[in-house]
Scaffold this active site. Sequence first.
Site, mmCIF file in Angstrom:
data_model
loop_
_atom_site.group_PDB
_atom_site.id
_atom_site.type_symbol
_atom_site.label_atom_id
_atom_site.label_comp_id
_atom_site.label_asym_id
_atom_site.label_seq_id
_atom_site.Cartn_x
_atom_site.Cartn_y
_atom_site.Cartn_z
ATOM 1 N N GLU A 132 -77.896 28.464 31.600
ATOM 2 C CA GLU A 132 -75.785 28.835 30.726
ATOM 3 C C GLU A 132 -75.666 29.760 31.678
ATOM 4 O O GLU A 132 -74.657 30.541 31.142
ATOM 5 C CB GLU A 132 -77.035 29.919 29.467
ATOM 6 C CG GLU A 132 -77.083 28.762 28.067
ATOM 7 C CD GLU A 132 -77.652 29.439 27.162
ATOM 8 O OE1 GLU A 132 -77.486 28.836 26.123
ATOM 9 O OE2 GLU A 132 -77.865 30.489 27.221
ATOM 10 N N GLU A 135 -88.841 37.269 24.668
ATOM 11 C CA GLU A 135 -88.365 35.965 25.255
ATOM 12 C C GLU A 135 -87.943 36.326 26.918
ATOM 13 O O GLU A 135 -88.384 35.124 27.268
ATOM 14 C CB GLU A 135 -86.794 36.421 25.027
ATOM 15 C CG GLU A 135 -85.729 35.083 25.280
ATOM 16 C CD GLU A 135 -84.564 35.297 24.602
ATOM 17 O OE1 GLU A 135 -83.729 34.361 24.384
ATOM 18 O OE2 GLU A 135 -84.084 36.253 24.213
#
Length: 697
Positions: free
Chosen positions: A466, A610
Amino acid sequence: MRLNTIGLTLVLLFSFIVLKAENNSLWQLTATDIHAPYAPAPMANGCIGLLPDKEPFRIGQVVLNHVFDAPAPGTVSKVMRGINPFGLTIRIDGEAIDTTRIEAWKQTVNMRRAVHRTELRAMRKALISCEVRALRNLPYSGLISVQVEPSEDIRLEVRGYMEVPDDYGKSTVYYRELDADGNRLHLLETKAVSAHKLRHVASASTFLLPPGGTTRLRFDEKTNELYFTATLKRGETYRFALTGSICSSRDFLDPYNEAERQAVYMVHEGENRLIQAHEQAWNELWQSDIRIDGDDEAQRLVRFALFNLYASCRAGSRLSIPPMGLSSQGYNGHIFWDTEIWMYPPLLLLHPDIARSMVDYRMDRRAAARRKAMAYGYRGVMFPWESDDSGEEATPTFALTGPLEHHITADVGIACWNYYCVTRKADWLRDEGFPLLKEIAEFWTSRSVRNADGSYSIVGVTGADEYANGVTDNAFTNAAASMVLEYAGRAGKICGKDVPDVWEEISRGLRILQFKNGVTREHATYQGETIKQADVNLLAYPLGKITDAGQQKSDLEYYAERIDPHHGPMMSYAIFCVQYARMGDARKAYEMFRRSYLPNWRPPFGVLSETPASQNPYFMTGAGGLLQAVLNGFCGLQITEEGIRQVPSVLPPHWKKVTVTGVGPGRDTFVRTAAPISGKQAHSGQTPTPPHSLQAE
């Protein structure tokens, strides 16, 4: 090796005996220092998530699954925290128990029984234990069980109260007395309306007290608390429980009365029956398990990942799992590709019924996906990058992922095809699977651009990496689109349907670019920049688009060190682990396995964040990647059109054996031993058939 389904009853019985005999410590995670860094371990049941705190008797928050409040101008929808009916304070001789008045604090997460237990000594007057359960048998309810063992005569005062978070604009707390079948019930209840008035939420709670005692419940009108007192003698054991239910207008037309009914039902059932039913449900889930022989640390880590995924979804719910599951409001509780590519594959192998709910989630939102495709000038279905309960795009408008990260539509189709491959349900493929794959293929047909040389490109997308927005010929996007077009064609033939020739033409023609040195190029203008996460490397696994081992190794070596070391999510290294294990490099596979979790491991229980720099556990997406490292990497499980097969792979040097039980619809058992297995070595007396995705084109 694979054990056939003959004698399934004996296999299940043997599994139960093994579980009972297995070292209990491999099912438990323990904390003993209340002052050490602390990341809480969520307890969930697929509909609600509870977050026990290190503070005595405190539930930090309740998270509701797929209960969203409407966005205000300039914002997007956000999953709601529930009314917390588990507020609990305990006083001994008039003094409240808090962190300044306790000793011998210990917390244990028992994954086998799905219970979070706190033990402590209060004021040197009593030993107290507190057990937290998000009831699997009652998915909108929880149970807090407390046991007090005084070392001297004491007076006990217990109060229960409601906490209403700021997700709500209006709330009312009230007390109800009911005469249920001759029993006088005392309930504390709350009604609330979400801040933007989309949802109504209700909660009800009460205490379960020992039978035959003189203690009775009272309501304090000044504090809106339900309470009781008891005088305990030295050496006497006293036990009580606090029940709580949380219901919303998303799931019930009348959440107010339903919350009350659930509280009444729990009183009727009693604590013992509630716990027995809860543990029976988890016993059934744990028939599908991963056992690692030779590495206790890895065993607990992998089992905790599996425990959290099981806790995040339910068979028959037609709901999916957000990146943080039911541990927080992270990413607003929206659904991403995290479901289809990372969390879904382990569940499809171990519990196809739970995985079916995740597929159903997308099936139920096809109309919204059609509208999005039309709105952007395409045909078929175009799934949103971030989906809320409506199925419409819920990505914040400042993020380019919303309008550009289109590979999600291919990811959904791949998950759909894999569900058929595992279950072999021809009627489902005909009635549901192929119609969805057909619309997905129509989207990619309209989304692809034919080049002058006859090849095809996809222009202006964000891929798995991304950090690169609006690029052309992103490797993962093109490869995923190519595979789903191929699957749509195969599904059509199985169902006896004619499919357009252009599907195959585009599938074969989508460009996968290379540098001059032969390394696969991430996109048309990529020049070696830092990437957010694996993109090119997904072409070998899970897509199976690149099958040459030399090509896989070149791509691994090139991209492994280009991942952002601080802000890249943890799944990439799990994918590297799978590929190295299948290539027979045990040392490198284990190195990547360790890199897939160590920087993200948060004490004291080992919840996963994460990224190495984040503090947002529990990251269910990372759990999915970690489980794939073991299931698909070390154990070599592969989904093929013929079902689940075991391909050659190796274990870490010090692992002795991996056993995976309850695999697929047949609840099969697969074993990988420490000895390297060549491609010619037989499994269960048969030579393994290479899956289509690993065959040379």
